[in-house]
Design an enzyme around this catalytic site. Structure first.
Site, PDB file in Angstrom:
ATOM      1  N   HIS A 168      -8.362   7.449  -1.509  1.00 30.25           N
ATOM      2  CA  HIS A 168      -7.273   7.009  -0.645  1.00 30.25           C
ATOM      3  C   HIS A 168      -6.005   6.762  -1.466  1.00 30.25           C
ATOM      4  O   HIS A 168      -5.181   7.663  -1.591  1.00 30.25           O
ATOM      5  CB  HIS A 168      -7.749   5.758   0.110  1.00 30.25           C
ATOM      6  CG  HIS A 168      -6.831   5.311   1.192  1.00 30.25           C
ATOM      7  ND1 HIS A 168      -7.208   4.433   2.179  1.00 30.25           N
ATOM      8  CD2 HIS A 168      -5.530   5.595   1.440  1.00 30.25           C
ATOM      9  CE1 HIS A 168      -6.179   4.208   2.992  1.00 30.25           C
ATOM     10  NE2 HIS A 168      -5.157   4.898   2.562  1.00 30.25           N
ATOM     11  N   ASP A 198       1.513  -4.485 -20.271  1.00 29.50           N
ATOM     12  CA  ASP A 198       2.592  -5.391 -19.852  1.00 29.50           C
ATOM     13  C   ASP A 198       2.394  -5.903 -18.429  1.00 29.50           C
ATOM     14  O   ASP A 198       2.897  -6.963 -18.079  1.00 29.50           O
ATOM     15  CB  ASP A 198       3.955  -4.668 -19.927  1.00 29.50           C
ATOM     16  CG  ASP A 198       4.464  -4.530 -21.358  1.00 29.50           C
ATOM     17  OD1 ASP A 198       4.096  -5.347 -22.223  1.00 29.50           O
ATOM     18  OD2 ASP A 198       5.252  -3.593 -21.612  1.00 29.50           O
ATOM     19  N   HIS A 249       0.960   5.799  -0.845  1.00 31.06           N
ATOM     20  CA  HIS A 249       0.290   7.046  -1.226  1.00 31.06           C
ATOM     21  C   HIS A 249       1.090   7.683  -2.375  1.00 31.06           C
ATOM     22  O   HIS A 249       1.266   8.902  -2.405  1.00 31.06           O
ATOM     23  CB  HIS A 249       0.185   7.982  -0.030  1.00 31.06           C
ATOM     24  CG  HIS A 249      -0.809   7.549   0.998  1.00 31.06           C
ATOM     25  ND1 HIS A 249      -1.738   8.392   1.557  1.00 31.06           N
ATOM     26  CD2 HIS A 249      -1.044   6.338   1.552  1.00 31.06           C
ATOM     27  CE1 HIS A 249      -2.482   7.728   2.426  1.00 31.06           C
ATOM     28  NE2 HIS A 249      -2.079   6.473   2.451  1.00 31.06           N
ATOM     29  N   TYR A 276       8.864 -12.995 -22.925  1.00 28.66           N
ATOM     30  CA  TYR A 276       9.629 -11.889 -22.355  1.00 28.66           C
ATOM     31  C   TYR A 276      10.392 -12.432 -21.153  1.00 28.66           C
ATOM     32  O   TYR A 276       9.874 -13.260 -20.413  1.00 28.66           O
ATOM     33  CB  TYR A 276       8.682 -10.772 -21.928  1.00 28.66           C
ATOM     34  CG  TYR A 276       9.369  -9.565 -21.318  1.00 28.66           C
ATOM     35  CD1 TYR A 276       9.662  -8.445 -22.088  1.00 28.66           C
ATOM     36  CD2 TYR A 276       9.711  -9.536 -19.969  1.00 28.66           C
ATOM     37  CE1 TYR A 276      10.284  -7.321 -21.536  1.00 28.66           C
ATOM     38  CE2 TYR A 276      10.331  -8.426 -19.404  1.00 28.66           C
ATOM     39  CZ  TYR A 276      10.617  -7.327 -20.195  1.00 28.66           C
ATOM     40  OH  TYR A 276      11.225  -6.216 -19.634  1.00 28.66           O
ATOM     41  N   HIS A 291       0.862  -1.183   0.000  1.00 27.92           N
ATOM     42  CA  HIS A 291       0.000   0.000   0.000  1.00 27.92           C
ATOM     43  C   HIS A 291       0.894   1.228   0.000  1.00 27.92           C
ATOM     44  O   HIS A 291       1.851   1.303   0.769  1.00 27.92           O
ATOM     45  CB  HIS A 291      -0.902   0.010   1.224  1.00 27.92           C
ATOM     46  CG  HIS A 291      -1.666   1.297   1.384  1.00 27.92           C
ATOM     47  ND1 HIS A 291      -2.434   1.833   0.375  1.00 27.92           N
ATOM     48  CD2 HIS A 291      -1.770   2.148   2.431  1.00 27.92           C
ATOM     49  CE1 HIS A 291      -2.972   2.973   0.802  1.00 27.92           C
ATOM     50  NE2 HIS A 291      -2.582   3.193   2.034  1.00 27.92           N
TER      51      HIS A 291
END
Lengths: 235, 235, 235, 235
Positions: free
Chosen positions: D170, D119, D96, D228, D94
């Site tokens: 958020h 991708d 910001h 790839y 998580h």
């Protein structure tokens, strides 16, 4: 000769590079020696990472190379023209710094939106007029210098109070009492351009600074009654 | 005297510099000693690279220099006015950080668009009113402080819950329990301004945070029932 | 074999990484040996921090691996197609640099707004046409190369004078006389895209550079009469 | 216990910090041990500069602290809810980060504008619905997790193919097979958000990627036929 000035101009070029205003080799700083009127300037197209004080090129006020093995900056004719016209400046900087160039490419001057601007530039940072085809094809770099001085003369603008301009479609030139002062003006201009861009995006740019606040901020840093910084002023 | 506070204020000034909120010498941090009510503040116009703890200037609450060889920040009258009015703050920061200044120059407050804002500022970050010509010309820095306090009083805004403001056409001031807390608020404000700018560009700014989510995020970090971080709260 | 070229291509890949044009592993540089027509290229998906000169993969002009233990870049078929078509280029770069990709995703070419652009690209940096579903599903990377060459052929564009293109919805490819020259073109393109974006935001992009100024800036750096930099030209 | 996982989660937290996605202490990474179902997570509000592997907190799938002297991240209930619902993920991040938050604050998902997006994310990066007042006031972090899973279930979205979401007002959550993979997805998401913002500004966002190109790019990096990178696939 001029070893001390070479060191100064070299240090100013590296300060410009360290301030992240330069991409690849796009930018140059010069300084003038007031005794000989010789100008020390960055060599053309040399990567900053490899630059040495001894690489600095010495030219006279006509732009002729006096000392140095490398070609001087291709913008040398602009620099020496400004030194010829304005004998009270000691250093000049040219960059392609991205925020200032964005305004130059748009053909827009930078209005005084805030006190940060007023701290360094006493009025808008103007954009010079476009050069004509003939001016470009005959003596491009010299004529670039002429549009700069023309702008200050036509507007009765004080080049010490507004130490910079945007050349149209090209980018900023700044100057100052020495090479490092010119670099600091280039750094200030770039920050001011960045904030002016966003101010215009946020509100369309309709709230320019009132003249009394421009006066206050400019004169608290400059002139006889300045009280910013550590200089003591004798009145 | 106040050696420990000088070290703190010096460290906070350098943290501000390291956080890239400062261009050239534009910014200053101060801290207050609650016993003597003496304020330690950065000297005016000294490059951060050369700053030493011993360069910090000690002034009293009227702004008079008590100790130090350098001139204090030209914004000292703003700092000491805020300390006189708000005796529960321990540090103050002023910057010209670019995103916050962009809003200040546009004369716009920063609405609460997201939880990042709510984590630090309990409500919009306001923009102070413009100063009148007389206020600018008589006691500019003092009157800047007055417009800050006026804004909080007029809006019944809690200066501990909203630890910062944009001064109109100028830039941000933040504060906190000590100098480093004020720096952290300046860093948070700059990030919040950056995200608010883009939010406005993306959707016109029409989705402000509901008050219950503002409450949730603010109070999970602040106050008696906070559960963010490592502080244990006795209820 | 080709140890010197491996060192060059490795150094160019690291210069690309150091220039901050690369996020994660998104980007690759190759160079060709004119004697053997063997191409040295970055291995696919290897983090730049761990890259070694010996990791470089050697392929022939059909894309077949000649030497190396790792898979070559998945974009290898694009690289080798360009080398087959344009035998006067020595290095190729592909990145997902953010400003150039922003234009590529918008399906927009980058007009010549200023002299910075003209210094490197003699005309707009074009955006290639979109690939058809069949082209994507059959030989995607090869067909990407084909849309690049098609763009230059259809527009009678000189690939040495405009050393780069945006592939539609994807990102930039640049090339040059060697791998490092191609990297420098990628760096220039990214700066140009950044400034072009802001120019368009500031004035809608209605002031493209006049052709005589494009000529001036391009030819002061390129061709027989160039006078930028340290190369001496024999005419 | 779980010393190896603590080292991994610590390294992933520091990689997140080094990637400049974190301001102050805003962000956290966790990883799960598949044998014990214990989760290792960053402590709440600890500065990254001071973080040590031994500071990592071990919690069980209910969020109860099993080992560690510090409080776990305040977002722990979101993390453990996701681990309970999606037993095929090994790490969660998580942040910001500023570009992703800008979209989250605008309440906008990130459309697939280019191959860079394709991708990593097989489809738009969605924005979760807003929480109700009751959901915020009762079990905010748990309910945040619920809106994430609800979004994937309602849209029949595959959480392994779209390893991230924006929580409304958020910020982003990303996940992956382990903590470092989740960090890489957070880095990719931030770059994608930055480019999507500019694409929208340039052309209003009206050219989303055709599905056949989304398929091509996603499946050349993921799944049985991926080509790839350096993994060899047995078919």
């Amino acid at each position: 000769m001029l070893e001390s000035l070479k060191e100064q101009v070299y240090a100013a070029n590296m300060a410009l590079f360290d301030s992240q205003l330069v991409t690849l080799t796009w930018g140059n700083v010069s300084g003038i020696d007031p005794t000989t009127n010789h100008v020390v300037i960055k060599p053309s197209g040399v990567p900053y990472e490899k630059l040495q004080p001894s690489d600095m090129v010495v030219v006279d006020l006509s732009g002729k190379v006096i000392e140095g093995e490398l070609n001087p900056s291709s913008d040398t004719p602009t620099h020496v023209f400004l030194y010829r016209q304005w004998q009270d400046i000691g250093g000049i900087v040219h960059t392609h710094s991205k925020w200032a160039v964005s305004f130059a490419q748009a053909g827009l001057s930078i209005p005084v939106y805030g006190t940060t601007h007023a701290d360094t530039f006493y009025g808008e940072v103007p954009v010079a007029r476009s050069l004509t085809q003939n001016e470009v094809e005959t003596a491009y770099e010299l004529n670039t210098g002429k549009t700069i001085v023309e702008n200050f003369e036509d507007e009765a603008r004080d080049h010490l109070a507004v130490p910079g301009i945007l050349t149209n479609d090209h980018g900023p030139f700044t100057w100052g009492q020495d090479a490092m002062a010119a670099v600091n003006h280039a750094i200030a201009l770039e920050a001011i351009a960045e904030m002016a861009y966003r101010t215009q995006m946020l509100n369309g740019g309709d709230n320019q600074l009132p003249s009394f606040l421009l006066d206050k901020h400019y004169y608290r840093k400059h002139g006889e009654n300045a009280y910013y910084g550590q200089r003591r002023h004798s009145v």
